[in-house]
Scaffold this motif. Structure first.
Motif, PDB file in Angstrom:
ATOM      1  N   PHE A 138       0.831  -1.209   0.000  1.00 46.46           N
ATOM      2  CA  PHE A 138       0.000   0.000   0.000  1.00 46.46           C
ATOM      3  C   PHE A 138       0.865   1.259   0.000  1.00 46.46           C
ATOM      4  O   PHE A 138       0.549   2.254  -0.642  1.00 46.46           O
ATOM      5  N   LEU A 139       1.990   1.217   0.694  1.00 47.42           N
ATOM      6  CA  LEU A 139       2.882   2.373   0.774  1.00 47.42           C
ATOM      7  C   LEU A 139       3.547   2.653  -0.575  1.00 47.42           C
ATOM      8  O   LEU A 139       3.803   3.804  -0.920  1.00 47.42           O
ATOM      9  N   SER A 140       3.785   1.608  -1.333  1.00 49.39           N
ATOM     10  CA  SER A 140       4.350   1.762  -2.667  1.00 49.39           C
ATOM     11  C   SER A 140       3.429   2.606  -3.548  1.00 49.39           C
ATOM     12  O   SER A 140       3.891   3.469  -4.293  1.00 49.39           O
ATOM     13  N   PHE A 141       2.126   2.362  -3.450  1.00 49.75           N
ATOM     14  CA  PHE A 141       1.167   3.157  -4.224  1.00 49.75           C
ATOM     15  C   PHE A 141       1.114   4.592  -3.711  1.00 49.75           C
ATOM     16  O   PHE A 141       1.074   5.539  -4.483  1.00 49.75           O
ATOM     17  N   MET A 142       1.103   4.748  -2.397  1.00 49.75           N
ATOM     18  CA  MET A 142       0.993   6.081  -1.801  1.00 49.75           C
ATOM     19  C   MET A 142       2.191   6.954  -2.161  1.00 49.75           C
ATOM     20  O   MET A 142       2.031   8.132  -2.445  1.00 49.75           O
ATOM     21  N   VAL A 143       3.388   6.374  -2.159  1.00 45.07           N
ATOM     22  CA  VAL A 143       4.601   7.121  -2.486  1.00 45.07           C
ATOM     23  C   VAL A 143       4.552   7.617  -3.932  1.00 45.07           C
ATOM     24  O   VAL A 143       5.038   8.697  -4.243  1.00 45.07           O
ATOM     25  N   ARG A 144       3.928   6.833  -4.808  1.00 46.59           N
ATOM     26  CA  ARG A 144       3.836   7.223  -6.219  1.00 46.59           C
ATOM     27  C   ARG A 144       2.635   8.121  -6.500  1.00 46.59           C
ATOM     28  O   ARG A 144       2.366   8.448  -7.645  1.00 46.59           O
ATOM     29  N   GLY A 145       1.911   8.526  -5.444  1.00 47.16           N
ATOM     30  CA  GLY A 145       0.822   9.482  -5.615  1.00 47.16           C
ATOM     31  C   GLY A 145      -0.525   8.873  -5.919  1.00 47.16           C
ATOM     32  O   GLY A 145      -1.458   9.589  -6.272  1.00 47.16           O
ATOM     33  N   LYS A 146      -0.654   7.573  -5.802  1.00 43.67           N
ATOM     34  CA  LYS A 146      -1.925   6.894  -6.067  1.00 43.67           C
ATOM     35  C   LYS A 146      -2.586   6.571  -4.723  1.00 43.67           C
ATOM     36  O   LYS A 146      -2.566   5.445  -4.257  1.00 43.67           O
ATOM     37  N   ILE A 147      -3.163   7.606  -4.121  1.00 49.13           N
ATOM     38  CA  ILE A 147      -3.688   7.505  -2.762  1.00 49.13           C
ATOM     39  C   ILE A 147      -4.871   6.546  -2.681  1.00 49.13           C
ATOM     40  O   ILE A 147      -4.907   5.659  -1.820  1.00 49.13           O
ATOM     41  N   LEU A 148      -5.848   6.699  -3.563  1.00 50.94           N
ATOM     42  CA  LEU A 148      -7.036   5.834  -3.530  1.00 50.94           C
ATOM     43  C   LEU A 148      -6.662   4.373  -3.768  1.00 50.94           C
ATOM     44  O   LEU A 148      -7.140   3.476  -3.072  1.00 50.94           O
ATOM     45  N   THR A 149      -5.785   4.138  -4.715  1.00 45.40           N
ATOM     46  CA  THR A 149      -5.316   2.783  -4.986  1.00 45.40           C
ATOM     47  C   THR A 149      -4.574   2.230  -3.773  1.00 45.40           C
ATOM     48  O   THR A 149      -4.714   1.059  -3.431  1.00 45.40           O
ATOM     49  N   GLY A 150      -3.812   3.080  -3.105  1.00 42.17           N
ATOM     50  CA  GLY A 150      -3.105   2.664  -1.899  1.00 42.17           C
ATOM     51  C   GLY A 150      -4.050   2.259  -0.784  1.00 42.17           C
ATOM     52  O   GLY A 150      -3.804   1.286  -0.069  1.00 42.17           O
ATOM     53  N   ILE A 151      -5.156   2.983  -0.640  1.00 42.46           N
ATOM     54  CA  ILE A 151      -6.152   2.638   0.388  1.00 42.46           C
ATOM     55  C   ILE A 151      -6.808   1.307   0.076  1.00 42.46           C
ATOM     56  O   ILE A 151      -6.970   0.458   0.961  1.00 42.46           O
ATOM     57  N   VAL A 152      -7.163   1.090  -1.186  1.00 37.93           N
ATOM     58  CA  VAL A 152      -7.765  -0.189  -1.591  1.00 37.93           C
ATOM     59  C   VAL A 152      -6.766  -1.323  -1.354  1.00 37.93           C
ATOM     60  O   VAL A 152      -7.129  -2.400  -0.855  1.00 37.93           O
ATOM     61  N   CYS A 153      -5.511  -1.082  -1.669  1.00 39.89           N
ATOM     62  CA  CYS A 153      -4.479  -2.088  -1.467  1.00 39.89           C
ATOM     63  C   CYS A 153      -4.290  -2.378   0.020  1.00 39.89           C
ATOM     64  O   CYS A 153      -4.096  -3.526   0.414  1.00 39.89           O
ATOM     65  N   LEU A 154      -4.370  -1.349   0.859  1.00 42.28           N
ATOM     66  CA  LEU A 154      -4.240  -1.534   2.303  1.00 42.28           C
ATOM     67  C   LEU A 154      -5.374  -2.400   2.840  1.00 42.28           C
ATOM     68  O   LEU A 154      -5.148  -3.301   3.651  1.00 42.28           O
ATOM     69  N   ILE A 155      -6.577  -2.163   2.358  1.00 41.25           N
ATOM     70  CA  ILE A 155      -7.721  -2.986   2.782  1.00 41.25           C
ATOM     71  C   ILE A 155      -7.498  -4.439   2.385  1.00 41.25           C
ATOM     72  O   ILE A 155      -7.760  -5.352   3.166  1.00 41.25           O
ATOM     73  N   LEU A 156      -6.997  -4.659   1.178  1.00 37.91           N
ATOM     74  CA  LEU A 156      -6.693  -6.020   0.734  1.00 37.91           C
ATOM     75  C   LEU A 156      -5.548  -6.611   1.555  1.00 37.91           C
ATOM     76  O   LEU A 156      -5.578  -7.778   1.946  1.00 37.91           O
ATOM     77  N   GLN A 157      -4.580  -5.789   1.867  1.00 38.29           N
ATOM     78  CA  GLN A 157      -3.385  -6.248   2.577  1.00 38.29           C
ATOM     79  C   GLN A 157      -3.670  -6.594   4.034  1.00 38.29           C
ATOM     80  O   GLN A 157      -2.949  -7.388   4.627  1.00 38.29           O
ATOM     81  N   ILE A 158      -4.695  -6.011   4.620  1.00 38.31           N
ATOM     82  CA  ILE A 158      -5.006  -6.253   6.033  1.00 38.31           C
ATOM     83  C   ILE A 158      -5.264  -7.730   6.302  1.00 38.31           C
ATOM     84  O   ILE A 158      -4.862  -8.259   7.331  1.00 38.31           O
ATOM     85  N   THR A 159      -5.893  -8.396   5.362  1.00 37.78           N
ATOM     86  CA  THR A 159      -6.107  -9.831   5.529  1.00 37.78           C
ATOM     87  C   THR A 159      -4.824 -10.554   5.152  1.00 37.78           C
ATOM     88  O   THR A 159      -4.110 -10.157   4.236  1.00 37.78           O
ATOM     89  N   LEU A 160      -4.506 -11.591   5.868  1.00 36.59           N
ATOM     90  CA  LEU A 160      -3.270 -12.324   5.607  1.00 36.59           C
ATOM     91  C   LEU A 160      -3.296 -12.967   4.222  1.00 36.59           C
ATOM     92  O   LEU A 160      -2.284 -12.996   3.523  1.00 36.59           O
TER      93      LEU A 160
END
Length: 66
Positions: free
Chosen positions: A9-31
């Protein structure tokens, strides 16, 4: 690349894709979702790098064609 694997998720956020980063974080929360999130981040990073290379080549070809 390491950031995309360890903290997708941080990889997306660093590249300026905030919404994509949030969606990725939600996916990443589950193992179970961690692996798809990491793969998604790595593929996205590779696509962005390829686009930059292509843009650079196109610009170079246009400059040489003048």
């Amino acid at each position: 690349m390491l950031l995309a694997i360890l903290l997708p998720f941080l990889s997306f956020m660093v590249r300026g894709k905030i919404l994509t980063g949030i969606v990725c974080l939600i996916l990443q929360i589950t193992l179970i979702g961690w692996l798809p999130a990491a793969i998604w981040a790595v593929l996205s990073l590779n696509n962005a790098r390829a686009e930059r290379r292509n843009d650079k080549l196109i610009r170079a070809m246009k400059e040489n064609g003048r």
